[in-house]
Write a protein that holds these residues in place. Structure first.
Motif, PDB file in Angstrom:
ATOM      1  N   MET A   1       0.819  -1.334  -0.041  1.00  0.00           N
ATOM      2  CA  MET A   1      -0.087  -0.147   0.063  1.00  0.00           C
ATOM      3  C   MET A   1       0.980   1.128  -0.145  1.00  0.00           C
ATOM      4  SD  MET A   1      -3.105   1.028   2.621  1.00  0.00           S
ATOM      5  CE  MET A   1      -1.816   1.319   3.940  1.00  0.00           C
ATOM      6  N   THR A   2       0.574   2.127  -0.989  1.00  0.00           N
ATOM      7  CA  THR A   2       1.436   3.464  -0.816  1.00  0.00           C
ATOM      8  C   THR A   2       1.053   4.346   0.170  1.00  0.00           C
ATOM      9  OG1 THR A   2       1.559   3.308  -3.427  1.00  0.00           O
ATOM     10  CG2 THR A   2       1.821   5.286  -2.620  1.00  0.00           C
ATOM     11  N   SER A   3       2.005   4.858   0.619  1.00  0.00           N
ATOM     12  CA  SER A   3       1.845   5.813   1.846  1.00  0.00           C
ATOM     13  C   SER A   3       1.183   7.158   1.388  1.00  0.00           C
ATOM     14  CB  SER A   3       3.175   6.100   2.755  1.00  0.00           C
ATOM     15  OG  SER A   3       2.835   7.001   3.714  1.00  0.00           O
ATOM     16  N   PRO A   4       0.192   7.579   2.130  1.00  0.00           N
ATOM     17  CA  PRO A   4      -0.570   8.861   1.841  1.00  0.00           C
ATOM     18  C   PRO A   4       0.319   9.875   2.133  1.00  0.00           C
ATOM     19  CG  PRO A   4      -1.422   8.173   3.775  1.00  0.00           C
ATOM     20  CD  PRO A   4      -0.325   7.085   3.330  1.00  0.00           C
ATOM     21  N   VAL A   5       1.603   9.857   2.529  1.00  0.00           N
ATOM     22  CA  VAL A   5       2.533  10.914   3.396  1.00  0.00           C
ATOM     23  C   VAL A   5       3.433  11.396   2.222  1.00  0.00           C
ATOM     24  CG1 VAL A   5       3.963  11.854   5.092  1.00  0.00           C
ATOM     25  CG2 VAL A   5       2.162  10.082   5.737  1.00  0.00           C
ATOM     26  N   ASN A   6       3.597  12.535   1.794  1.00  0.00           N
ATOM     27  CA  ASN A   6       4.555  13.034   1.169  1.00  0.00           C
ATOM     28  C   ASN A   6       6.087  12.814   1.606  1.00  0.00           C
ATOM     29  OD1 ASN A   6       6.423  14.283  -0.619  1.00  0.00           O
ATOM     30  ND2 ASN A   6       5.541  16.129  -0.756  1.00  0.00           N
ATOM     31  N   ASN A   7       6.871  11.967   1.124  1.00  0.00           N
ATOM     32  CA  ASN A   7       8.295  11.685   1.834  1.00  0.00           C
ATOM     33  C   ASN A   7       9.201  12.455   1.464  1.00  0.00           C
ATOM     34  OD1 ASN A   7       6.920   9.450   3.266  1.00  0.00           O
ATOM     35  ND2 ASN A   7       7.327   7.846   1.550  1.00  0.00           N
ATOM     36  N   ALA A   8       9.157  13.697   0.899  1.00  0.00           N
ATOM     37  CA  ALA A   8      10.207  14.519   0.592  1.00  0.00           C
ATOM     38  C   ALA A   8      10.998  14.937   1.702  1.00  0.00           C
ATOM     39  CB  ALA A   8       9.428  15.885  -0.154  1.00  0.00           C
ATOM     40  N   ARG A   9      10.567  15.365   2.884  1.00  0.00           N
ATOM     41  CA  ARG A   9      11.089  15.553   3.921  1.00  0.00           C
ATOM     42  C   ARG A   9      10.550  14.660   5.056  1.00  0.00           C
ATOM     43  NH1 ARG A   9      14.476  19.707   4.468  1.00  0.00           N
ATOM     44  NH2 ARG A   9      14.327  19.945   6.651  1.00  0.00           N
ATOM     45  N   LEU A  10      10.970  13.392   5.207  1.00  0.00           N
ATOM     46  CA  LEU A  10      10.541  12.543   6.172  1.00  0.00           C
ATOM     47  C   LEU A  10      11.065  12.463   7.529  1.00  0.00           C
ATOM     48  CD1 LEU A  10       8.716   9.890   6.375  1.00  0.00           C
ATOM     49  CD2 LEU A  10      10.713   8.462   5.804  1.00  0.00           C
ATOM     50  N   THR A  11      10.296  12.437   8.463  1.00  0.00           N
ATOM     51  CA  THR A  11      10.954  12.484   9.819  1.00  0.00           C
ATOM     52  C   THR A  11      11.152  11.196  10.101  1.00  0.00           C
ATOM     53  OG1 THR A  11       9.523  14.608  10.257  1.00  0.00           O
ATOM     54  CG2 THR A  11      10.220  13.425  12.129  1.00  0.00           C
ATOM     55  N   LYS A  12      12.183  11.157  10.840  1.00  0.00           N
ATOM     56  CA  LYS A  12      12.779   9.704  11.238  1.00  0.00           C
ATOM     57  C   LYS A  12      12.412   9.293  12.584  1.00  0.00           C
ATOM     58  CE  LYS A  12      15.929   8.690   7.480  1.00  0.00           C
ATOM     59  NZ  LYS A  12      17.420   8.072   7.185  1.00  0.00           N
ATOM     60  N   GLY A  13      11.932   8.205  13.043  1.00  0.00           N
ATOM     61  CA  GLY A  13      11.585   7.789  14.558  1.00  0.00           C
ATOM     62  C   GLY A  13      12.945   7.374  14.996  1.00  0.00           C
ATOM     63  N   ALA A  14      13.039   7.551  16.153  1.00  0.00           N
ATOM     64  CA  ALA A  14      14.282   7.247  17.054  1.00  0.00           C
ATOM     65  C   ALA A  14      13.991   6.530  18.361  1.00  0.00           C
ATOM     66  CB  ALA A  14      14.943   8.496  17.017  1.00  0.00           C
ATOM     67  N   ILE A  15      15.124   6.141  18.941  1.00  0.00           N
ATOM     68  CA  ILE A  15      14.932   5.581  20.329  1.00  0.00           C
ATOM     69  C   ILE A  15      16.183   6.090  20.919  1.00  0.00           C
ATOM     70  CG2 ILE A  15      15.100   3.998  22.062  1.00  0.00           C
ATOM     71  CD1 ILE A  15      13.682   1.957  19.876  1.00  0.00           C
ATOM     72  N   ILE A  29      18.605   6.241  15.630  1.00  0.00           N
ATOM     73  CA  ILE A  29      17.822   6.682  14.640  1.00  0.00           C
ATOM     74  C   ILE A  29      17.305   5.739  13.434  1.00  0.00           C
ATOM     75  CG2 ILE A  29      17.521   8.549  12.741  1.00  0.00           C
ATOM     76  CD1 ILE A  29      19.328  10.572  14.470  1.00  0.00           C
ATOM     77  N   PHE A  30      16.114   5.465  13.373  1.00  0.00           N
ATOM     78  CA  PHE A  30      15.732   4.489  12.490  1.00  0.00           C
ATOM     79  C   PHE A  30      16.393   4.679  10.794  1.00  0.00           C
ATOM     80  CE2 PHE A  30      11.887   3.787  15.191  1.00  0.00           C
ATOM     81  CZ  PHE A  30      12.682   3.116  16.023  1.00  0.00           C
ATOM     82  N   GLN A  31      16.825   3.960  10.202  1.00  0.00           N
ATOM     83  CA  GLN A  31      17.213   4.053   9.007  1.00  0.00           C
ATOM     84  C   GLN A  31      15.954   4.211   7.853  1.00  0.00           C
ATOM     85  OE1 GLN A  31      19.498   0.682   7.469  1.00  0.00           O
ATOM     86  NE2 GLN A  31      20.078   1.677   5.406  1.00  0.00           N
ATOM     87  N   TYR A  32      15.056   3.203   8.315  1.00  0.00           N
ATOM     88  CA  TYR A  32      13.953   3.393   7.698  1.00  0.00           C
ATOM     89  C   TYR A  32      12.674   3.481   8.814  1.00  0.00           C
ATOM     90  CZ  TYR A  32      16.814   0.750   4.163  1.00  0.00           C
ATOM     91  OH  TYR A  32      17.699   0.432   3.367  1.00  0.00           O
ATOM     92  N   ASN A  33      11.609   4.129   8.705  1.00  0.00           N
ATOM     93  CA  ASN A  33      10.571   4.202   9.547  1.00  0.00           C
ATOM     94  C   ASN A  33       9.672   2.891   9.114  1.00  0.00           C
ATOM     95  OD1 ASN A  33      10.786   6.640  10.809  1.00  0.00           O
ATOM     96  ND2 ASN A  33       9.901   7.594   9.672  1.00  0.00           N
ATOM     97  N   PRO A  34       9.429   1.988  10.508  1.00  0.00           N
ATOM     98  CA  PRO A  34       8.787   0.859  10.257  1.00  0.00           C
ATOM     99  C   PRO A  34       7.480   1.057   9.416  1.00  0.00           C
ATOM    100  CG  PRO A  34       9.615   1.037  12.566  1.00  0.00           C
ATOM    101  CD  PRO A  34       9.817   2.574  11.897  1.00  0.00           C
ATOM    102  N   ALA A  35       7.185   0.115   8.755  1.00  0.00           N
ATOM    103  CA  ALA A  35       5.869   0.338   7.717  1.00  0.00           C
ATOM    104  C   ALA A  35       4.727   0.242   8.559  1.00  0.00           C
ATOM    105  CB  ALA A  35       5.863  -0.805   6.554  1.00  0.00           C
TER     106      ALA A  35
END
Length: 216
Positions: A1-15, A29-35
Motif C-alpha cells: 500500500m502506498t503511503s499517503p504521506v509526502n516523503n520529500a522530508r521524512l521525519t525519522k523515528g528514533a529511540i 535513529i531508524f534508517q527506515y521508519n517501520p511500515a
C-alpha cells in the motif's frame, strides 16, 4: 500500500537513552521508519476487577498500560560508508546500540563489583537510563524495552551482519513509574497533554461536521 504521506522530508523515528556516561552510544535513529507500528492500551482498573467498581461508575486508577510493537530494518548497503570503521560497513553498530538499551553500563558493574569486594553491605543495582521513543514531535514518550529479537540475514567475511530485522516490544512508562524529581515524570505528562489537545481538535472537527450535516 502506498503511503499517503509526502516523503520529500521524512521525519525519522528514533529511540534515545539519556545516558550521561555515554550519550553517543544510546542514540538509535531508524534508517527506515517501520511500515507498521502496533499499539495496545489496557485501562488501569481498581484492584478486584469489575466487582470493585461501584454501580454506575468507572474508576481509573491511573493512565492505561500502553505497549508498542515495531520492526526495525537495517541495511548496510544503503548506509553511507564510514572510512576506517572496524566493522567494514556492517549493521552491527546499530544492533549494538539497540541492545545496549537493555544492558547496565560496564563501568557501573565494575564499580559495584569493587564495592562488594570492599565489603559494602548493600550495593544498588545500576539504574537504567531514561529511554525515549520518539515518533514525531507529538509523540515523545518514556519507554522500557520488554523484548527484543533480531534476524541477521547476511554476513560479511568477518561474520558481521549486513542486513538485519529487529522486532521490538516497548512498554510506555507513565508518571506512576517516576518520582516528581525525574524527567520521565514530566515527559509522560507532556505526552498525555499533547494527546488531550489532539482529542480536543478531533472533537471540535466532529461537532462541526455533525452540525454541517444537520443543516443540509
Amino acid at each position: 500500500m502506498t503511503s499517503p504521506v509526502n516523503n520529500a522530508r521524512l521525519t525519522k523515528g528514533a529511540i534515545v537513552a539519556l545516558d550521561p556516561f555515554n550519550p553517543l552510544a544510546s542514540v538509535v535513529i531508524f534508517q527506515y521508519n517501520p511500515a507498521e507500528l502496533t499499539r495496545s492500551l489496557t485501562p488501569a482498573a481498581p484492584p478486584g476487577g469489575a466487582a470493585a467498581v461501584p454501580v454506575g461508575a468507572q474508576r481509573l486508577t491511573g493512565p492505561p498500560t500502553e505497549k508498542i510493537s515495531l520492526k526495525v530494518t537495517i541495511n548496510a548497503e544503503e548506509q553511507m560508508p564510514v572510512a576506517g570503521t572496524v566493522t567494514g560497513g556492517s549493521v552491527y553498530p546499530q544492533l549494538a546500540a539497540l541492545e545496549m538499551l537493555m544492558y547496565p553500563k560496564s563501568l557501573l558493574v565494575i564499580k559495584n563489583a569493587v564495592l562488594a569486594a570492599m565489603g559494602t553491605m548493600e550495593v544498588q543495582p545500576p539504574e537504567a537510563p531514561l529511554t525515549l521513543f520518539i515518533w514525531g514531535l507529538r509523540r515523545v514518550m518514556p519507554v522500557t524495552v520488554e523484548s527484543y529479537s533480531v534476524t541477521e540475514q547476511y554476513h560479511d567475511n568477518n561474520l558481521n551482519p549486513l542486513i538485519a530485522e529487529a522486532d521490538l516490544q516497548l512498554r510506555v512508562l507513565t508518571y506512576q513509574n517516576f518520582t516528581r524529581r525525574q524527567a520521565g515524570y514530566y515527559t509522560f505528562l507532556s505526552y498525555q497533554i499533547v494527546k488531550e489537545a489532539m482529542a480536543m481538535v478531533a472533537s471540535v472537527s466532529n461537532i462541526a461536521a455533525t452540525g454541517a450535516a444537520i443543516l443540509k
